[in-house]
Write an enzyme that holds these catalytic residues in place. Structure first.
Site, mmCIF file in Angstrom:
data_model
loop_
_atom_site.group_PDB
_atom_site.id
_atom_site.type_symbol
_atom_site.label_atom_id
_atom_site.label_comp_id
_atom_site.label_asym_id
_atom_site.label_seq_id
_atom_site.Cartn_x
_atom_site.Cartn_y
_atom_site.Cartn_z
ATOM 1 C CG LEU A 26 -2.060 -1.098 1.151
ATOM 2 C CD1 LEU A 26 -2.950 -1.009 2.388
ATOM 3 C CD2 LEU A 26 -2.911 -1.010 -0.117
ATOM 4 C CG ASP A 32 4.147 -8.889 -5.185
ATOM 5 O OD1 ASP A 32 4.176 -7.978 -4.326
ATOM 6 O OD2 ASP A 32 5.172 -9.438 -5.626
ATOM 7 C CG HIS A 34 6.926 1.057 -8.716
ATOM 8 N ND1 HIS A 34 7.602 1.383 -7.567
ATOM 9 C CD2 HIS A 34 7.000 -0.302 -8.822
ATOM 10 C CE1 HIS A 34 8.078 0.280 -7.001
ATOM 11 N NE2 HIS A 34 7.721 -0.766 -7.733
HETATM 12 ZN ZN ZN Z 1 8.400 -10.369 -2.780
HETATM 13 ZN ZN ZN Z 2 5.597 -8.158 -2.631
#
Ligand code: ZN
Ligand code: ZN
Length: 370
Positions: free
Chosen positions: A16, A257, A261
């Site tokens: 986050l 995951d 960015h």
């Molecule tokens: Zn990782």
């Molecule tokens: Zn990660």
């Protein structure tokens, strides 16, 4: 139109970026993205600034998440400052609200320290999540080592980086007779190692992400950093093994995951940081690749994206539901994301299946859909 009701989803691996990197994402935008994607709960990784190695940072996260409508569970660091030198105080961190421990983003390189971490995690009944990577093998590599890295003339990362540490973690879990959860499995070798370990009674669980069963390194020929993440996209052989692992139960969970960015950071193919966002595409991508192809049932997807992650984190089953339009086809438009970032490896892809109404309680839903 085919609308069904299923338990709300849980993502046990998101970043986050709050505190510290709120130009990429913050708890408000990250949880809005989670809700849009059908998730009523997330576990957030500790590579923030400051890292989640202290009670103050946990309190900050829990407080900021309070009115978002999403259960946010902080994962605390295994080592202080994620430096790999000294264990954090697992007991105090759990008391403060940590749901698990991990140095995700980095491996715990010191074997002895990782063994101590497993024992302490066991003693405190705190799940431990391992980011399996050998930094000496990575050594500046940016994508999978193979034909594409050769074609592009860039440094590759051998699968051995992931496989060797996966095998090490399993050996440690076996020796200490404790649990371990392996993050983001991406190689056929790791699937095989984990499958065998499970057969031998090792208490190992693991997760993968939609990009590892939908994309191969071929997309990197575009030289677009939005397809770069860690571990990197691999080959057809790996994709096939990941899907087999999902079907036969070797792989327990599908996570995103989610790693936001900024566009500026992602503008240079070689120097951009690793990571892709996923909260708003994960469920639709999974339906597209696994359900609409007839490989798995909806019940299996609920296990992978709701029941199993909650079980691994010692959480009760959710009481919230979402409604899903299984047949809605849509094109992923990054401009419609609630997330602050745009680094999606599914951008402009056609996906089939979409969340129709997000995370309503069972009660209000029965009124809506008698
Ligand atoms: Zn990782
Ligand atoms: Zn990660």
């Amino acid at each position: 139109m085919s609308i069904i009701k299923i338990p709300s989803l849980f993502d046990m691996h998101v970043h986050l970026r709050d505190p510290g990197f709120t130009y990429k994402e913050d708890i408000i935008t990250g949880t809005a993205a989670a809700l849009a994607g059908g998730f009523s709960g997330v576990a957030c990784m500790p590579n923030t600034n400051p890292p989640i190695d202290n009670a103050d940072t946990i309190n900050y996260i829990l407080d900021k998440a309070k009115n978002t409508g999403v259960e946010v569970y902080p994962v605390a660091c295994i080592t202080k400052g994620m430096k790999g030198e000294e264990l954090t105080d697992f007991k105090a961190l759990k008391q403060a609200g940590a749901i698990a421990v991990s140095d995700d983003g980095r491996p715990v390189e010191n074997l002895k320290l990782m063994e101590m971490a497993l024992i302490s995690a066991y003693e405190n009944n705190l799940p431990i999540i391992s980011h399996c990577e050998d930094l000496a093998i990575v050594n500046g590599g940016v994508i999978n080592k193979g034909f594409v890295s050769e074609d592009l003339g860039v440094k590759g990362i051998d699968r051995l980086s992931e496989d060797s540490v996966t095998a090490r973690e399993i050996a440690l879990a076996q020796k200490t007779n404790t649990k371990i959860h392996i993050a983001h499995v991406s190689t056929y070798g790791s699937v095989e190692i984990i499958r065998n370990a499970k057969r031998n009674g090792v208490k190992v669980t693991c997760e993968t992400c939609p990009h590892y069963f939908m994309l191969t390194e071929q997309v990197l020929l575009k030289k677009d950093a939005d397809y770069r993440m860690n571990p990197p996209l691999r080959t057809e052989k790996d994709v096939k093994a990941i899907i087999e692992g999902i079907i036969d139960g070797t792989i327990d969970c599908i996570v995103t995951d989610h790693a936001p960015h900024s566009p500026q950071e992602k503008s240079n193919f070689l120097t951009a940081p690793n990571g892709v966002i996923g909260l708003e595409t994960s469920f639709a991508a999974t339906l597209t690749a696994l359900y609409h192809t007839g490989l798995v049932t909806i019940n299996k997807i609920v296990e992978l994206m709701s029941t199993n992650p909650r079980k691994i984190l010692n959480l009760p089953k959710t009481e919230k539901y979402i409604t899903v339009d299984l047949d809605e086809e849509w094109v992923v438009d990054v401009n419609n994301f609630k997330s602050k970032s745009r680094n999606s490896c599914f951008k402009n892809t056609i996906l089939k299946g979409q969340v129709a109404s997000a995370c309503v309680s069972h009660h209000s839903l029965t009124r809506l859909y008698p």
